[in-house]
Design an enzyme around this catalytic site. Sequence first.
Site, mmCIF file in Angstrom:
data_model
loop_
_atom_site.group_PDB
_atom_site.id
_atom_site.type_symbol
_atom_site.label_atom_id
_atom_site.label_comp_id
_atom_site.label_asym_id
_atom_site.label_seq_id
_atom_site.Cartn_x
_atom_site.Cartn_y
_atom_site.Cartn_z
ATOM 1 N N LYS A 88 -0.187 -35.769 13.463
ATOM 2 C CA LYS A 88 1.309 -36.051 13.733
ATOM 3 C C LYS A 88 1.423 -36.186 15.003
ATOM 4 C CE LYS A 88 4.716 -37.067 10.811
ATOM 5 N NZ LYS A 88 4.784 -37.741 9.600
ATOM 6 N N GLY A 188 20.473 -38.248 1.380
ATOM 7 C CA GLY A 188 20.006 -39.221 2.298
ATOM 8 C C GLY A 188 19.841 -41.039 1.888
ATOM 9 N N GLY A 190 18.920 -43.635 3.771
ATOM 10 C CA GLY A 190 17.953 -44.421 4.677
ATOM 11 C C GLY A 190 16.974 -45.269 4.083
ATOM 12 N N ASN A 191 16.074 -45.472 4.818
ATOM 13 C CA ASN A 191 15.045 -46.362 4.497
ATOM 14 C C ASN A 191 14.369 -46.024 2.985
ATOM 15 O OD1 ASN A 191 14.845 -48.229 6.676
ATOM 16 N ND2 ASN A 191 13.856 -46.377 7.764
ATOM 17 N N VAL A 192 13.924 -44.737 2.923
ATOM 18 C CA VAL A 192 13.421 -44.298 1.807
ATOM 19 C C VAL A 192 14.290 -44.495 0.443
ATOM 20 C CG1 VAL A 192 12.272 -42.480 0.454
ATOM 21 C CG2 VAL A 192 11.629 -43.033 2.671
ATOM 22 N N TYR A 194 17.279 -45.817 0.189
ATOM 23 C CA TYR A 194 17.709 -47.043 -0.043
ATOM 24 C C TYR A 194 16.770 -47.802 -1.153
ATOM 25 C CZ TYR A 194 19.355 -52.030 0.010
ATOM 26 O OH TYR A 194 19.584 -53.308 -0.296
HETATM 27 P P1 NAD Z 1 15.826 -42.582 7.715
HETATM 28 O O1 NAD Z 1 16.161 -41.990 9.197
HETATM 29 O O2 NAD Z 1 15.854 -44.093 7.691
HETATM 30 O O3 NAD Z 1 16.765 -42.006 6.684
HETATM 31 C C1 NAD Z 1 17.200 -40.634 6.617
HETATM 32 C C2 NAD Z 1 18.721 -40.698 6.041
HETATM 33 O O4 NAD Z 1 19.446 -39.293 5.930
HETATM 34 C C3 NAD Z 1 19.739 -41.364 7.252
HETATM 35 O O5 NAD Z 1 20.647 -42.332 6.387
HETATM 36 C C4 NAD Z 1 20.724 -40.055 7.733
HETATM 37 O O6 NAD Z 1 21.955 -40.555 7.834
HETATM 38 C C5 NAD Z 1 20.432 -39.205 6.391
HETATM 39 N N1 NAD Z 1 20.791 -37.824 6.720
HETATM 40 C C6 NAD Z 1 20.256 -37.065 7.694
HETATM 41 N N2 NAD Z 1 20.560 -35.757 7.386
HETATM 42 C C7 NAD Z 1 21.258 -35.661 6.374
HETATM 43 C C8 NAD Z 1 22.052 -34.576 5.700
HETATM 44 N N3 NAD Z 1 21.799 -33.332 6.209
HETATM 45 N N4 NAD Z 1 22.625 -35.074 4.595
HETATM 46 C C9 NAD Z 1 22.454 -36.274 4.023
HETATM 47 N N5 NAD Z 1 22.056 -37.343 4.782
HETATM 48 C C10 NAD Z 1 21.328 -37.098 5.738
HETATM 49 O O7 NAD Z 1 14.596 -41.679 7.383
HETATM 50 P P2 NAD Z 1 13.598 -42.298 5.955
HETATM 51 O O8 NAD Z 1 12.368 -43.427 6.661
HETATM 52 O O9 NAD Z 1 14.185 -42.782 5.050
HETATM 53 O O10 NAD Z 1 12.989 -40.876 5.745
HETATM 54 C C11 NAD Z 1 13.448 -40.068 4.897
HETATM 55 C C12 NAD Z 1 12.442 -38.858 4.693
HETATM 56 O O11 NAD Z 1 11.513 -39.236 4.182
HETATM 57 C C13 NAD Z 1 12.209 -38.048 6.115
HETATM 58 O O12 NAD Z 1 11.886 -36.776 5.803
HETATM 59 C C14 NAD Z 1 10.582 -38.770 6.441
HETATM 60 O O13 NAD Z 1 9.997 -37.983 6.937
HETATM 61 C C15 NAD Z 1 10.157 -38.839 5.132
HETATM 62 N N6 NAD Z 1 9.265 -39.830 4.723
HETATM 63 C C16 NAD Z 1 9.506 -40.995 4.841
HETATM 64 C C17 NAD Z 1 8.315 -42.166 4.752
HETATM 65 C C18 NAD Z 1 8.827 -43.420 5.047
HETATM 66 O O14 NAD Z 1 7.905 -44.541 4.578
HETATM 67 N N7 NAD Z 1 9.824 -43.913 5.743
HETATM 68 C C19 NAD Z 1 7.189 -41.753 4.295
HETATM 69 C C20 NAD Z 1 6.808 -40.533 4.068
HETATM 70 C C21 NAD Z 1 7.929 -39.289 4.406
#
Ligand code: NAD
Length: 351
Positions: A88, A188, A190-192, A194
């Site tokens: 990482k 949350g 975000g990407n995941v 949604y």
């Molecule tokens: P992202 O940044 O797109 O989304 C995170 C969302 O959480 C944002 O909309 C943010 O506003 C919200 N958020 C932050 N703090 C918050 C809180 N305290 N309460 C409520 N909402 C809050 O990130 P992502 O890509 O969706 O990833 C989310 C999690 O999944 C992370 O921990 C990431 O490490 C993990 N992850 C993601 C992937 C991937 O493919 N994107 C893969 C494995 C793990």
Amino acid sequence: MLQKVMHKEDLFQIAEKMQFGELHFKTDAKSGLRAIIAIHNTNLGPALGGCRCVAYDSTEAAIYDALRLAQGMSYKAAISGIKHGGGKSVLIKPEHIADRAAYFEAFGAFVDTLGGRYITAVDSGTSVSDMDLIARKTRHVVSTSNNAGGKGDPSPYTSHGVLRGIQAGVKFSKGTDDLKGVHVAIQGGGNVGYHLAKELRQLGARLTICDNKPETVARFAKEFGAASVDKEKIFDVDCDVFAPCARGGVLTHEVIGRLKAGIIAGGANNQLAEPAIGEAIQKRGIIYAPDYVINAGGLIQVSLDDEQLIMEKVNGIYDSLLNIFKQSRDYNQPSNVVADRIAREIIDHAR
Ligand code: NAD
């Protein structure tokens, strides 16, 4: 918590206990880069893991995050049958990145110095366009944009794996994996979060969302008919499944005491504030899908080329989790302990 650990033990002691590995540092005053690359293990293949660019309270917190995340990537690859080790990178985000191209090019040059022992990818605070900038300086990068010949954002695959994990949890507790009417509280959007919500809605689940951003909450209401709660109240929602999809460390003793959900299954990394929380979850009779098992979809997508194989493996998260839930019940062990044991055996066997 992080600083407390670092103050009690020296960095090498912590790294040795976690069975590392390598730890690399790079500063580049011109671009403002302060980067850490942690390589946990390469028994199964070159270390693969995302590049995180977020602000930290201290350098110790950033190092500890890199160590925990890299170890998680080792276990994630092993348990998912992916021939990669775990690594990482953590970029300590400056207040302002004046020149994003120079910043990520400097990081790309750093990755290149490791000669392919570490392969980087998109993560929190970085985007596929940042991966394209990194690719100017190294070929050891995945999840570059479609325009740059890459496969783009892996999040939909992560979300699909999380959906399969939720189905496994529901199957284990209710005997059916039909999600119709099942109430999922998502932390949350975000990407995941949604893409997960989209699939859950298609299968008839009922959703509650919380997010820092009001526009995200509004979008969930409009597109998925999701209810919303203040982010401090998400743990109190009377629901079937709690899906942490925001950030790490959310599962504390206090939170476990408050949860009404019978299942915890979400995409965030490092959900347990400390490993011992797994025991508290088990004692409360909650089914917990270990984070690195349920959120492996993105890793699977960036590691493999054959789309059919990718989907087979992502769908296979369902069976992996059912097996872990069963072992957890049969051996009376927290599910995170069961998952760590399985992953460790695979890594050690490959030595
Ligand atoms: P992202 O940044 O797109 O989304 C995170 C969302 O959480 C944002 O909309 C943010 O506003 C919200 N958020 C932050 N703090 C918050 C809180 N305290 N309460 C409520 N909402 C809050 O990130 P992502 O890509 O969706 O990833 C989310 C999690 O999944 C992370 O921990 C990431 O490490 C993990 N992850 C993601 C992937 C991937 O493919 N994107 C893969 C494995 C793990």
